[in-house]
Enzyme design. Structure first.
Site, mmCIF file in Angstrom:
data_model
loop_
_atom_site.group_PDB
_atom_site.id
_atom_site.type_symbol
_atom_site.label_atom_id
_atom_site.label_comp_id
_atom_site.label_asym_id
_atom_site.label_seq_id
_atom_site.Cartn_x
_atom_site.Cartn_y
_atom_site.Cartn_z
ATOM 1 N N HIS A 20 0.797 -1.241 -0.041
ATOM 2 C CA HIS A 20 -0.125 -0.022 0.027
ATOM 3 C C HIS A 20 0.957 1.265 -0.219
ATOM 4 O O HIS A 20 0.253 2.191 -0.399
ATOM 5 C CB HIS A 20 -0.869 0.035 1.175
ATOM 6 C CG HIS A 20 -2.123 -0.904 1.225
ATOM 7 N ND1 HIS A 20 -2.160 -2.149 1.169
ATOM 8 C CD2 HIS A 20 -3.432 -0.494 0.432
ATOM 9 C CE1 HIS A 20 -3.439 -2.706 0.884
ATOM 10 N NE2 HIS A 20 -4.158 -1.589 0.481
ATOM 11 N N GLY A 21 2.087 1.220 0.163
ATOM 12 C CA GLY A 21 2.886 2.297 0.314
ATOM 13 C C GLY A 21 4.035 2.129 0.662
ATOM 14 O O GLY A 21 4.322 1.412 2.044
#
Lengths: 342, 468
Positions: free
Chosen positions: B324-325
């Site tokens: 996600h990041g």
């Protein structure tokens, strides 16, 4: 059962028709969504429209440079008393100024005699984006969008098809931007959302109101430029003065200015076009004679050296408070001289 | 180009009209591929080569896997695909993160190192299309599908514009067979697709973008706000992230459906989940099933001793968080959600596993699931770890030195949206619009669309999942 193409086409047309009709109804019913800065001045003017007989409409080159109080004092001393209001707004170039002028004229001010309009060419480039989307959006009605698109495409009758195609390709970003904004404006994108957020947003009070400290629309300017910048300014100015010339207002702007002038005259007022004292030393001229109204040109360092000393300039386009006082004086005297002429 | 922009509407209209006017399947696929690349190039044409390269490589690996039965060679080809895809992802997405984390670790150990990060631009959708791409080679390797003989098919699958930049993560086995057959317009549920698109548009443009400024205001300085505002801030972020992502997915599904293709659903009312495991069957389903099939199960899955299963869960969730990041906040977010799953499993092991839960327990399960999700989401949304601690302290302990208040009345908006969502989950809005004759539906659709446009904030907020 497969439905015929014509049936599907009619359904799609009905859908589009409903979208456009509903958008038009909303457009007519909802109040215009005027952004901050412009709205304050329009609201103020609508309330006090019959108190003023002179208006200055232009960009920051007017906003920070024409003091209505000083202007009225000079005209009074010269036997031509006026009561003026500064309608200058940061970054308000054509065609936004045409839209704002239309809104002003819609209020049907009965006492207006003189409208000073800053003369400039139509701005179509993308750096307009810096003004924020709401400021870009509100004036994109069909008239102004069509004007901007014509300027961006700049069609000439003698050009070949491939030249036109090339022009279309070069102007694609401007076309996309302005057509997109027109779509947003026509379909009322965010009109209710804007209203709701303006009602719930908590804003800090402005240190300097948009109408200026004296409530006449004029706002004080900044400090004079730094010595380094002054040196650069001198160099650029010398180069500009060494290559004098003149520039015609583009035909699209000229058409719009003539239209504006006609509307102003319909109201019983007189338009006066002013070229502000910017560093560019190419006085703007109208192509066709006679011009739509008197044209007062100040971007001439040889005639007005006092407006081009670095001590009276904030930057290449703007004057300090001292510069603004001098420009206002010169403008008032030029005005008196013009009006006094038979 | 975003789905909520006017230019997407004109783009899609052109794609749609030309696509259905073409008679041959191959011509349609070529047209789709051109349009998909134009769509991607509207963001940055330079990264188009990366997408093309990824498609070409995985097509080639698929062909090579089809040619050989030798397990070592097959493993080698698969490794080539995985290394290329994950290597690209690691470089563009995680290089700076790993470098700066390594530098911080060395500094902490008393070994300061002068390490420079690179000015890398993250290609939009890279996390999604590398997963699409890898699903193809892995499935061919596992023998779950046959290698495709047409490069055009593989490129059209990986680059298919509705799902390319933010999912749903489509499996090759789901999508490639659809490319084989000529789609018929008479099979398309146009009305359903149009309603789905408008629903997604409302979720994203009207709801998510409207609450975004409130969320941004809170998370810009959580220490300045009261503890009550922490609850308002995180509740609105829950709404924003769901409406943003599920809105995008709805629009992607609808766009694909209008072209005759079915994409997998990605959300099934996740905020009505009664347990953490239930939540992951409802939230970003295409990613959670991808991680389950290509990571969790190969790690050993649910078979084996409990600690072994918990280890698998934690690895899967930590890597899911990292996906996600490139930040420690997202890794911790993944870890917290993994911990939730582990605790839930342990709880079920010691209590009445397999029994039907009573009403009170279902409600308690829902409350605990939402509380834990919000808690983890606070860490996820915070700009850094110190802000995350401040926000979590306000949220959990009701303690904050801040004096600014977001206004508890805003929670009424949540109640209203919750009721609408609940009605939707009960199917209240599911069919009545199908009963009207076509011209009436078209007219009503036009009127509703014109009304919806009034409520869009003029500044579009980029889709949250674009950054992943």
């Amino acid at each position: 059962m497969t439905k015929p193409f014509s049936y599907r086409f009619v359904c799609v047309a009905i859908g589009f028709g409903a979208l456009l009709t509903t958008s038009s109804i909303y457009h007519a019913l909802l109040p215009a969504s005027i952004p901050e800065g412009v709205a304050e001045k329009l609201e103020f003017f609508a309330k006090h429209k019959d108190e003023f007989d002179t208006l200055f409409l232009g960009s920051s080159r007017f906003y920070y440079a024409v003091s209505p109080e000083a202007f009225d004092n000079i005209t009074r001393e010269n036997g031509l008393p006026t009561r003026s209001f500064n309608f200058g707004i940061d970054g308000m170039n054509p065609p936004e100024n045409f839209y704002v002028l239309e809104q002003i004229l819609k209020t049907e001010p009965r006492s207006l005699k003189w409208i000073f309009v800053e003369a400039d060419n139509i701005e179509t480039k993308l750096h307009l984006k810096i003004l924020g989307s709401q400021r870009l959006l509100y004036w994109h009605d069909w008239r102004r969008t069509a004007l901007t698109l014509r300027k961006a495409l700049n069609p000439r009758p003698d050009t070949k098809w491939y030249q036109r195609l090339n022009r279309l390709w070069s102007a694609r970003r401007e076309l996309t931007l302005h057509l997109g904004l027109f779509q947003k404006q026509f379909t009322n994108v965010g009109r209710v959302a804007n209203f709701l957020s303006s009602q719930t947003e908590i804003r800090a009070p402005e240190s300097v109101p948009k109408l200026g400290p004296k409530g006449d629309g004029y706002r004080l300017s900044g400090a004079a430029m730094t010595p380094e910048r002054a040196e650069n300014f001198r160099r650029t100015l010398a180069a500009e003065v060494a290559a004098p010339g003149h520039e015609f207002i583009d035909p699209y702007a000229e058409g719009a200015y003539r239209d504006c002038a006609a509307r102003i005259r319909q109201l019983g007022a007189t338009p006066i076009f002013v070229v502000a004292p910017s560093i560019y030393q190419a006085p703007l001229r109208f192509r066709e004679s006679p011009p739509p109204g008197p044209v007062l040109v100040f971007n001439d360092a040889r005639t007005y050296p006092q407006l081009y000393h670095p001590n009276v300039r904030v930057d290449e386009q703007h004057l300090t408070n001292e510069g603004a006082a001098e420009f206002t004086r010169l403008l008032a005297l030029e005005f008196v001289r013009h009006v006094g002429q038979p | 180009m975003l789905f909520v922009e006017f230019r997407f509407f004109w783009f899609f209209l052109a794609v749609f009209c030309v696509y259905w006017s073409l008679r041959e399947n191959r011509s349609r696929k070529i047209w789709l591929l051109i349009c998909s690349y134009v769509f991607y190039a509207a963001w940055d044409w330079k990264f188009l080569f990366l997408l093309m390269g990824s498609s070409a490589l995985d097509y080639f690996v698929g062909r090579m896997l089809a040619r050989t039965e030798n397990p070592r060679a097959r493993r080698g080809w698969l490794m080539l695909s995985l290394c290329a895809n994950l290597g690209t992802l690691a470089f563009f997405k995680y290089f700076n993160f790993f470098i700066s984390s390594a530098a911080e670790l060395l500094a902490w150990l008393g070994l300061p190192a002068s390490i420079h990060t690179l000015n890398i631009i993250l290609p939009v959708g890279i996390s999604f299309y590398t997963f699409h791409s890898m699903s193809y080679t892995i499935d061919v390797y596992r023998g779950k599908m046959r290698a495709v003989s047409s490069l055009l098919d593989v490129a059209a699958f990986i680059g298919f514009f509705p799902q390319m930049v933010a999912g749903p993560i489509v499996r090759a086995a789901t999508f490639l067979p659809q490319l084989k057959t000529l789609r018929k317009f008479s099979d398309v549920d146009v009305r359903g697709a149009l309603v789905l698109f408008l629903t997604g548009f409302i979720k994203k443009a009207c709801i998510a973008d409207s609450v975004a400024p409130i969320v941004d205001r809170y998370f810009a300085a959580p220490g300045d706000f009261t503890a009550g505002s922490a609850w308002v801030g995180i509740t609105f972020y829950c709404i924003q992230v769901y409406c943003d992502f599920s809105g995008y997915t709805d629009m992607a599904l609808a766009s694909a459906r209008l072209l005759g293709y079915e994409l997998p659903i990605n959300f099934r009312f996740p905020y009505f989940a009664r347990s953490m495991s239930d939540f992951w069957h409802r939230w970003h389903i295409s990613l959670s099933t991808w991680l389950r099939d290509y990571l969790f199960i190969p790690l050993g899955g649910s078979r084996g001793p409990r600690w072994f299963v918990y280890r698998n869960i934690m690895i899967t969730m930590l890597l899911g968080g990292l996906w996600h990041g490139a930040a420690w906040t997202t890794v911790i977010w993944g870890g917290l959600l993994g911990l939730g799953l582990v605790v839930e499993r342990e709880w079920q092991h010691w209590t009445d596993r397999g029994k039907e839960a009573g009403t009170a327990r279902r409600w308690l399960g829902w409350a605990l699931t939402m509380y834990w999700f919000c808690f983890a989401l606070m860490v996820f949304r915070a700009l850094n770890l110190s802000d995350a601690l401040v926000a979590v302290r306000s949220f959990v302990l009701f303690r904050s030195e801040g004096a600014q208040d977001l206004g508890a009345w805003m929670l009424w908006i949540v109640v209203a949206l919750g009721i609408l969502h609940w009605l939707n989950s009960r199917g209240t809005f599911a069919t009545w619009w199908r009963r009207a004759p076509d011209p009436v539906f078209a007219a009503a659709y036009g009127c509703v669309a014109a009304t919806v446009l009034l409520f869009i904030p003029p500044h579009y907020t980029p889709f949250i999942y674009f950054q992943f």
